[in-house]
Write a protein that holds these residues in place. Structure first.
Motif, PDB file in Angstrom:
ATOM      1  N   GLY A  96       3.571   4.634  25.083  1.00  0.00           N
ATOM      2  CA  GLY A  96       2.969   4.979  23.807  1.00  0.00           C
ATOM      3  C   GLY A  96       3.989   4.829  22.689  1.00  0.00           C
ATOM      4  N   LEU A  97       3.505   4.568  21.480  1.00  0.00           N
ATOM      5  CA  LEU A  97       4.376   4.400  20.320  1.00  0.00           C
ATOM      6  C   LEU A  97       3.813   5.198  19.146  1.00  0.00           C
ATOM      7  N   ALA A  98       4.685   5.896  18.452  1.00  0.00           N
ATOM      8  CA  ALA A  98       4.357   6.544  17.180  1.00  0.00           C
ATOM      9  C   ALA A  98       5.491   6.176  16.230  1.00  0.00           C
ATOM     10  N   ALA A  99       5.149   5.678  15.047  1.00  0.00           N
ATOM     11  CA  ALA A  99       6.182   5.142  14.147  1.00  0.00           C
ATOM     12  C   ALA A  99       5.874   5.464  12.693  1.00  0.00           C
ATOM     13  N   ALA A 100       6.925   5.446  11.900  1.00  0.00           N
ATOM     14  CA  ALA A 100       6.811   5.564  10.445  1.00  0.00           C
ATOM     15  C   ALA A 100       7.851   4.634   9.841  1.00  0.00           C
ATOM     16  N   ASP A 101       7.510   3.994   8.730  1.00  0.00           N
ATOM     17  CA  ASP A 101       8.485   3.135   8.061  1.00  0.00           C
ATOM     18  C   ASP A 101       8.292   3.202   6.560  1.00  0.00           C
ATOM     19  N   ILE A 102       9.354   2.862   5.863  1.00  0.00           N
ATOM     20  CA  ILE A 102       9.333   2.769   4.407  1.00  0.00           C
ATOM     21  C   ILE A 102      10.241   1.613   4.021  1.00  0.00           C
ATOM     22  N   GLY A 103       9.836   0.853   3.024  1.00  0.00           N
ATOM     23  CA  GLY A 103      10.656  -0.273   2.622  1.00  0.00           C
ATOM     24  C   GLY A 103      10.120  -0.946   1.386  1.00  0.00           C
ATOM     25  N   SER A 104      10.895  -1.860   0.868  1.00  0.00           N
ATOM     26  CA  SER A 104      10.528  -2.589  -0.331  1.00  0.00           C
ATOM     27  C   SER A 104      11.020  -4.021  -0.214  1.00  0.00           C
ATOM     28  N   ILE A 105      10.198  -4.938  -0.681  1.00  0.00           N
ATOM     29  CA  ILE A 105      10.541  -6.351  -0.726  1.00  0.00           C
ATOM     30  C   ILE A 105      10.317  -6.786  -2.169  1.00  0.00           C
ATOM     31  N   TRP A 106      11.297  -7.438  -2.762  1.00  0.00           N
ATOM     32  CA  TRP A 106      11.135  -7.852  -4.152  1.00  0.00           C
ATOM     33  C   TRP A 106      11.780  -9.206  -4.366  1.00  0.00           C
ATOM     34  N   ARG A 107      11.429  -9.799  -5.503  1.00  0.00           N
ATOM     35  CA  ARG A 107      11.842 -11.182  -5.756  1.00  0.00           C
ATOM     36  C   ARG A 107      12.887 -11.327  -6.840  1.00  0.00           C
ATOM     37  N   GLU A 108      12.971 -10.402  -7.761  1.00  0.00           N
ATOM     38  CA  GLU A 108      13.877 -10.543  -8.903  1.00  0.00           C
ATOM     39  C   GLU A 108      15.100  -9.653  -8.745  1.00  0.00           C
ATOM     40  N   SER A 109      16.259 -10.145  -9.131  1.00  0.00           N
ATOM     41  CA  SER A 109      17.501  -9.391  -8.965  1.00  0.00           C
ATOM     42  C   SER A 109      17.747  -8.379 -10.075  1.00  0.00           C
ATOM     43  N   GLN A 149       4.776   1.509  -7.546  1.00  0.00           N
ATOM     44  CA  GLN A 149       4.395   1.884  -8.903  1.00  0.00           C
ATOM     45  C   GLN A 149       4.582   0.726  -9.869  1.00  0.00           C
ATOM     46  N   TYR A 150       5.167  -0.378  -9.395  1.00  0.00           N
ATOM     47  CA  TYR A 150       5.420  -1.542 -10.235  1.00  0.00           C
ATOM     48  C   TYR A 150       4.817  -2.790  -9.606  1.00  0.00           C
ATOM     49  N   PRO A 151       3.489  -2.886  -9.549  1.00  0.00           N
ATOM     50  CA  PRO A 151       2.901  -4.050  -8.875  1.00  0.00           C
ATOM     51  C   PRO A 151       3.162  -5.370  -9.580  1.00  0.00           C
ATOM     52  N   THR A 152       3.530  -5.353 -10.867  1.00  0.00           N
ATOM     53  CA  THR A 152       3.770  -6.627 -11.542  1.00  0.00           C
ATOM     54  C   THR A 152       5.160  -7.174 -11.263  1.00  0.00           C
ATOM     55  N   THR A 153       6.110  -6.313 -10.896  1.00  0.00           N
ATOM     56  CA  THR A 153       7.467  -6.792 -10.673  1.00  0.00           C
ATOM     57  C   THR A 153       7.912  -6.655  -9.230  1.00  0.00           C
ATOM     58  N   LEU A 154       7.333  -5.729  -8.518  1.00  0.00           N
ATOM     59  CA  LEU A 154       7.672  -5.556  -7.109  1.00  0.00           C
ATOM     60  C   LEU A 154       6.491  -5.962  -6.250  1.00  0.00           C
ATOM     61  N   ILE A 155       6.763  -6.312  -5.056  1.00  0.00           N
ATOM     62  CA  ILE A 155       5.712  -6.628  -4.113  1.00  0.00           C
ATOM     63  C   ILE A 155       5.234  -5.301  -3.537  1.00  0.00           C
ATOM     64  N   HIS A 156       3.968  -5.062  -3.562  1.00  0.00           N
ATOM     65  CA  HIS A 156       3.451  -3.753  -3.145  1.00  0.00           C
ATOM     66  C   HIS A 156       2.560  -3.884  -1.925  1.00  0.00           C
ATOM     67  N   SER A 157       2.171  -2.751  -1.359  1.00  0.00           N
ATOM     68  CA  SER A 157       1.520  -2.753  -0.059  1.00  0.00           C
ATOM     69  C   SER A 157       0.020  -2.958  -0.099  1.00  0.00           C
ATOM     70  N   GLY A 158      -0.620  -2.954  -1.239  1.00  0.00           N
ATOM     71  CA  GLY A 158      -2.058  -3.149  -1.286  1.00  0.00           C
ATOM     72  C   GLY A 158      -2.796  -1.829  -1.273  1.00  0.00           C
ATOM     73  N   ASP A 159      -4.032  -1.856  -0.854  1.00  0.00           N
ATOM     74  CA  ASP A 159      -4.908  -0.695  -0.869  1.00  0.00           C
ATOM     75  C   ASP A 159      -4.543   0.272   0.258  1.00  0.00           C
ATOM     76  N   THR A 160      -4.282   1.536  -0.075  1.00  0.00           N
ATOM     77  CA  THR A 160      -3.884   2.502   0.956  1.00  0.00           C
ATOM     78  C   THR A 160      -5.056   2.952   1.814  1.00  0.00           C
ATOM     79  N   SER A 161      -6.282   2.631   1.440  1.00  0.00           N
ATOM     80  CA  SER A 161      -7.416   3.015   2.266  1.00  0.00           C
ATOM     81  C   SER A 161      -7.611   2.049   3.435  1.00  0.00           C
ATOM     82  N   GLU A 162      -6.910   0.946   3.415  1.00  0.00           N
ATOM     83  CA  GLU A 162      -7.036  -0.081   4.447  1.00  0.00           C
ATOM     84  C   GLU A 162      -6.209   0.279   5.682  1.00  0.00           C
ATOM     85  N   THR A 163      -6.854   0.284   6.844  1.00  0.00           N
ATOM     86  CA  THR A 163      -6.158   0.473   8.111  1.00  0.00           C
ATOM     87  C   THR A 163      -5.868  -0.904   8.684  1.00  0.00           C
ATOM     88  N   LEU A 164      -4.630  -1.104   9.142  1.00  0.00           N
ATOM     89  CA  LEU A 164      -4.200  -2.408   9.634  1.00  0.00           C
ATOM     90  C   LEU A 164      -4.001  -2.375  11.136  1.00  0.00           C
TER      91      LEU A 164
END
Length: 174
Positions: A96-109, A149-164
């Motif tokens: 069994g696996l239980a996991a949590a993660d947090i991270g950010s991916i962005w394009r501009e320096s 909180q910055y969807p125009t400058t950072l890449i964000h995760s999308g809709d939080t109601s979506e289960t993946l």
């Protein structure tokens, strides 16, 4: 398309750190941190070699092949609890696996760490893994928790109601 000419130099730097702690029996706590940067070594060059991260192992708030998994910079942390699930059914390779993660991916320096931390996406996941060497199979259900909180400058995760749903099939190197 635009391709760089001679004299252009682009590099990528990535680091991964992991720690595994056996808790009891075959139960394991896995901690992983990773980060990376893609940069130009030639002044005035626009060409970069960006990262394209897979959401099957970390950044699970993103669906597979989401364009938001591509960026020049990233930071991420993952915690995973792995425990023997198959012992209940007499089938030891099932975990069994239980996991949590947090991270950010962005394009501009030019984004500061403050904006990056507010732009982090996070999720929690649960599922199972089946390791039958040389094949590893895993099935996870992930729920995004936090949006950028910055969807125009950072890449964000999308809709939080979506289960993946994440399904992976890997070849284990023996």
């Amino acid at each position: 398309e635009w391709f760089p000419g001679r004299g252009y130099l682009s590099e990528r730097l990535r680091f991964d750190v992991a720690h595994y702690q056996q808790l009891w029996g075959r139960s394991l706590l896995a901690l992983q941190a990773l980060g990376g940067a893609s940069f130009n070594l030639t002044e005035g060059a626009d060409f970069r070699n960006p990262f394209y991260l897979s959401s099957d192992d970390i950044f699970r708030a993103y669906s597979f092949s989401d364009d938001r998994l591509r960026g020049n910079y990233f930071l991420g942390i993952k915690t995973e609890l792995r425990f023997p699930l198959g012992s209940l059914f007499g089938f030891d390779p099932l975990r069994g696996l239980a996991a949590a993660d947090i991270g950010s991916i962005w394009r501009e320096s030019d984004q500061t760490f403050h904006r990056i931390s507010q732009g982090a996406a996070s999720s929690y996941s649960g599922g199972f893994a089946l390791n039958l060497p040389p094949i590893s199979f895993s099935f996870l259900i992930s729920k995004p928790l936090r949006l950028s909180q910055y969807p125009t400058t950072l890449i964000h995760s999308g809709d939080t109601s979506e289960t993946l749903v994440h399904f992976t099939l890997r070849y284990l190197y023996l």
